[in-house]
Structure formats: C-alpha cells, structure tokens
Design a protein around this motif. Structure first.
Motif, mmCIF file in Angstrom:
data_model
loop_
_atom_site.group_PDB
_atom_site.id
_atom_site.type_symbol
_atom_site.label_atom_id
_atom_site.label_comp_id
_atom_site.label_asym_id
_atom_site.label_seq_id
_atom_site.Cartn_x
_atom_site.Cartn_y
_atom_site.Cartn_z
ATOM 1 N N CYS A 117 0.830 -1.206 0.000
ATOM 2 C CA CYS A 117 0.000 0.000 0.000
ATOM 3 C C CYS A 117 0.866 1.259 0.000
ATOM 4 N N ILE A 118 1.920 1.250 0.802
ATOM 5 C CA ILE A 118 2.813 2.416 0.856
ATOM 6 C C ILE A 118 3.616 2.551 -0.434
ATOM 7 N N ASP A 119 3.994 1.425 -1.032
ATOM 8 C CA ASP A 119 4.663 1.471 -2.337
ATOM 9 C C ASP A 119 3.791 2.183 -3.360
ATOM 10 N N ASN A 120 2.462 2.024 -3.215
ATOM 11 C CA ASN A 120 1.531 2.688 -4.125
ATOM 12 C C ASN A 120 1.358 4.164 -3.804
ATOM 13 N N ILE A 121 1.189 4.480 -2.540
ATOM 14 C CA ILE A 121 0.790 5.851 -2.207
ATOM 15 C C ILE A 121 1.972 6.820 -2.176
ATOM 16 N N TYR A 122 3.170 6.343 -1.832
ATOM 17 C CA TYR A 122 4.290 7.271 -1.688
ATOM 18 C C TYR A 122 4.617 8.013 -2.996
ATOM 19 N N PRO A 123 4.748 7.328 -4.143
ATOM 20 C CA PRO A 123 5.020 8.082 -5.381
ATOM 21 C C PRO A 123 3.947 9.113 -5.695
ATOM 22 N N ARG A 124 2.719 8.841 -5.289
ATOM 23 C CA ARG A 124 1.648 9.803 -5.522
ATOM 24 C C ARG A 124 1.826 11.040 -4.649
ATOM 25 N N THR A 125 2.271 10.849 -3.423
ATOM 26 C CA THR A 125 2.520 12.016 -2.571
ATOM 27 C C THR A 125 3.631 12.881 -3.144
ATOM 28 N N GLN A 126 4.508 12.278 -3.948
ATOM 29 C CA GLN A 126 5.634 12.997 -4.545
ATOM 30 C C GLN A 126 5.372 13.402 -5.993
ATOM 31 N N SER A 127 4.108 13.347 -6.410
ATOM 32 C CA SER A 127 3.734 13.693 -7.789
ATOM 33 C C SER A 127 4.509 12.874 -8.811
ATOM 34 N N PHE A 128 4.750 11.602 -8.465
ATOM 35 C CA PHE A 128 5.481 10.685 -9.336
ATOM 36 C C PHE A 128 6.862 11.249 -9.696
ATOM 37 N N PHE A 129 7.395 12.042 -8.767
ATOM 38 C CA PHE A 129 8.746 12.603 -8.877
ATOM 39 C C PHE A 129 8.884 13.524 -10.095
ATOM 40 N N SER A 130 7.775 14.147 -10.464
ATOM 41 C CA SER A 130 7.772 15.117 -11.563
ATOM 42 C C SER A 130 7.494 16.505 -11.006
ATOM 43 N N PRO A 131 8.256 17.530 -11.418
ATOM 44 C CA PRO A 131 8.023 18.894 -10.924
ATOM 45 C C PRO A 131 6.853 19.597 -11.602
ATOM 46 N N THR A 132 6.253 18.957 -12.625
ATOM 47 C CA THR A 132 5.225 19.650 -13.412
ATOM 48 C C THR A 132 3.925 18.864 -13.523
ATOM 49 N N ALA A 243 3.860 25.051 -9.050
ATOM 50 C CA ALA A 243 4.944 25.416 -8.136
ATOM 51 C C ALA A 243 4.428 25.546 -6.698
ATOM 52 N N VAL A 244 3.197 26.078 -6.540
ATOM 53 C CA VAL A 244 2.600 26.177 -5.205
ATOM 54 C C VAL A 244 2.374 24.784 -4.623
ATOM 55 N N PHE A 245 1.861 23.875 -5.446
ATOM 56 C CA PHE A 245 1.646 22.503 -4.973
ATOM 57 C C PHE A 245 2.961 21.853 -4.545
ATOM 58 N N ARG A 246 4.012 22.116 -5.299
ATOM 59 C CA ARG A 246 5.312 21.527 -4.941
ATOM 60 C C ARG A 246 5.882 22.196 -3.690
ATOM 61 N N ALA A 247 5.557 23.474 -3.499
ATOM 62 C CA ALA A 247 6.019 24.159 -2.293
ATOM 63 C C ALA A 247 5.459 23.501 -1.045
ATOM 64 N N ARG A 248 4.259 22.946 -1.163
ATOM 65 C CA ARG A 248 3.672 22.229 -0.030
ATOM 66 C C ARG A 248 4.611 21.123 0.460
ATOM 67 N N GLN A 249 5.283 20.484 -0.469
ATOM 68 C CA GLN A 249 6.152 19.363 -0.109
ATOM 69 C C GLN A 249 7.385 19.843 0.655
ATOM 70 N N PHE A 250 7.792 21.077 0.417
ATOM 71 C CA PHE A 250 8.908 21.627 1.190
ATOM 72 C C PHE A 250 8.444 22.080 2.569
ATOM 73 N N ILE A 251 7.238 22.642 2.614
ATOM 74 C CA ILE A 251 6.722 23.153 3.888
ATOM 75 C C ILE A 251 6.335 22.015 4.825
ATOM 76 N N HIS A 252 5.626 21.014 4.271
ATOM 77 C CA HIS A 252 5.195 19.849 5.062
ATOM 78 C C HIS A 252 5.553 18.572 4.299
ATOM 79 N N PRO A 253 6.816 18.218 4.245
ATOM 80 C CA PRO A 253 7.220 17.043 3.456
ATOM 81 C C PRO A 253 6.650 15.745 4.013
#
Length: 317
Positions: A117-132, A243-253
């Motif tokens: 389950c975590i293998d599935n959800i973690y990449p989604r929390t990271q936007s599939f490791f894409s900045p865009t 960019a705002v959505f990605r900023a969330r990951q810096f503020i609350h990673p």
C-alpha cells in the motif's frame, strides 16, 4: 498526430491489457486518466489491484512521466484517479484478508500487504517525482479507508454530491495506517485530523468541502466534466499553481520513513485486535460484500456500506 493536441476530451487507451487499473491518455491536455476496475470481488484494495496500480505507476515514473502514443512521447501534466465501479470509488483495505491474517498471526504477510500500500501511495505524494505534474482525484460514490487515503494523496479532490468519504477503522479498534494520518493532518491540521479519524464518521462531499478536504463539489454524473473544467480554468496559470503545490512538499514534506514508521504501528495495532474487534470488522466485510452482490449498481443494495458503518458506529458506543 498533431491534431490530437486539439481534440479536447479525446482519450486513448494505453497500458497493459487486462489490468484491473485501466488507463487512458488525453493528449490535448496531457492528462492520464486511471480507473480502478476490479474484475471480481469487492471494490477494495485487493492484492491484484494494488499490483496492477503499482506496475502502471512505476512505468510512468521510469518513462519520466511521459506517455508514448504512435511513436511520439507526450508529457503528462495531470494525473486523474477515478473508478469504473458505479457508486463506489474504493472502499479501502481488503478487510477479509486482514481478518484472516490477524487470526493466523501472520505478521509478515500483514506487513507485506501494508508495505505494498505504501509502495503505491508514496510516489503519488511525490507527484510521481515530476516537478510539473498535478494530481487530481475524482470521487464518485464511496471513498472509505484506503480509498479516502488515495484521495488525500492528490493535489485536488473533486467529488460528486452523492459521494461519501471517511475513515471507519476506529470502529473495529484500529486506525488508518497507510497515509491518512500524515496526509489528512497536512490538509486540515493535526487536531482536526485526529478528531475525524477517532470519530469514524463518514461524511458527504459538501461536509468534506466545508472541512477543507474536498476542493470541488460536482453535480452527480458531471464529475469528469468538472475535472476537465478545472483543468481548462487553470491552464493559463498551471506553471505557478504547480509550483505552489510543490512548495507544499517543502513546507510539510511526506517522507517514506514517516509512512513506513506509521505502517509499523498499524501492523502492531492490528495484531492486538481481539475477538470483539474482529467481529466488528466482519460486519464491515459483509457490507463490502453487499456492494459486490449488487454488481456495482448504485441502487439501494449497493448503498449498503455506509448505513452499515453508521450502525457499527452506534454499536461501538
């Protein structure tokens, strides 16, 4: 092929044939549409569905979040998760499997399911490791437990009016351990997240919107249109919004270590459940099964899961 970029709404199937996670690509907007489509059984996170989702998502990451169609590579700007099961988004974890593994004291198998389950959800929390890439979830019907966790992993939640969402795990003396604690706290604050989790409440799309969880409430049957309207409305400011959505990951990673640590707590807690707790879990398993017996229809029989949860809430008092 260039005409495809002008044909808004034109989606082309791609991905592995026979998968329980069907995918389409809309070249005009650069949108992947991924649909839960369990072939049989309860519309929950079965091992088969989890593996099919993971196989698709891993390939998307390996391809740099690009989709190849007719020899041309297209960047993915949006990733929409939805469901093919009428009246149900996803009712969460495989409770029948949980109960069996807990009774068998099979810690390794329980931990392996949780890790998947975590293998599935973690990449989604990271936007599939894409900045865009922007993640959108379309909830049509019930999103319970792990189904609600999937929605929380998105940037934007669009829910139809009849959709109902919640985390009922506390009813059988457990908690949602595959991301809900982390993701819900980042949306509405830790205190409010804990109150919702401990209540076991299932709430309407409108109430979740008031709480700050749902972003867009759509008329029933108009969910996909609402998603496309949201994409079109925000097209000109997509770069800044992303960019705002990605900023969330810096503020609350959200880190993999955090998710893994909470999963460990979940496994320990699951193995402490007693007979009364497992009986309550069994009631919810039967509610899930009624969904299956109704064949995905959104009529009275298919609507049994949420009333059953409410009955269980009263019994747990």
């Amino acid at each position: 092929m260039s005409n495809l970029r002008d044909a808004v709404g034109l989606c082309m199937p791609y991905g592995r044939p026979g998968s329980q996670y069907e995918t389409e690509f809309e070249p005009a907007t650069g949108t992947v549409w991924g649909y839960f489509n369990p072939r049989e059984g309860t519309p929950c996170y079965s091992l088969g569905l989890l593996k099919d989702i993971l196989a698709h998502d891993q390939k998307l990451v390996a391809d740099g979040c690009q989709v190849e169609l007719d020899g041309m590579r297209h960047p993915v700007n949006h990733y929409v998760t939805a469901s093919r099961t009428r009246g149900v988004f996803n009712v969460g974890g495989d409770l029948a499997l949980f109960s069996m593994l807990i009774k068998a004291r099979d810690r390794d198998a329980l931990a392996n399911y949780a890790k998947l389950c975590i293998d599935n959800i973690y990449p989604r929390t990271q936007s599939f490791f894409s900045p865009t890439l922007t993640k959108i979830v379309l909830v049509q019907g019930d999103a319970l437990g792990g189904g609600f966790e999937c929605a929380l992993a998105s940037d934007v939640i669009v829910a139809e009016e009849s959709a109902q969402m919640g985390l009922p795990e506390i009813l059988f003396n457990l908690f949602p351990g595959m991301g809900a604690c982390s993701l819900l706290a980042r949306r509405i604050g830790l205190r409010a997240a804990e109150e919702l989790i401990l209540s076991g409440k299932v709430m309407s799309a409108a109430d979740m919107h008031k709480l700050g969880v749902v972003d867009v409430v759509a008329t029933d049957g108009q969910g996909e249109t609402a998603v496309r309207n949201w994409i079109a409305k925000n097209a000109k400011r997509r770069n800044g919004m992303q960019a705002v959505f990605r900023a969330r990951q810096f503020i609350h990673p959200v880190t993999r270590a955090e998710l893994d640590g909470i999963v460990g707590l979940w496994v320990d807690a699951a193995l402490r459940l007693g007979e009364r707790d497992l009986k309550m879990m069994g009631r919810l398993v039967r509610a899930q099964e009624r969904r299956t017996q109704a064949g995905g229809d959104a009529g009275p029989a298919a609507a049994a899961a949420v009333p059953e949860i409410r009955e269980a809430q009263l019994a747990a008092l």
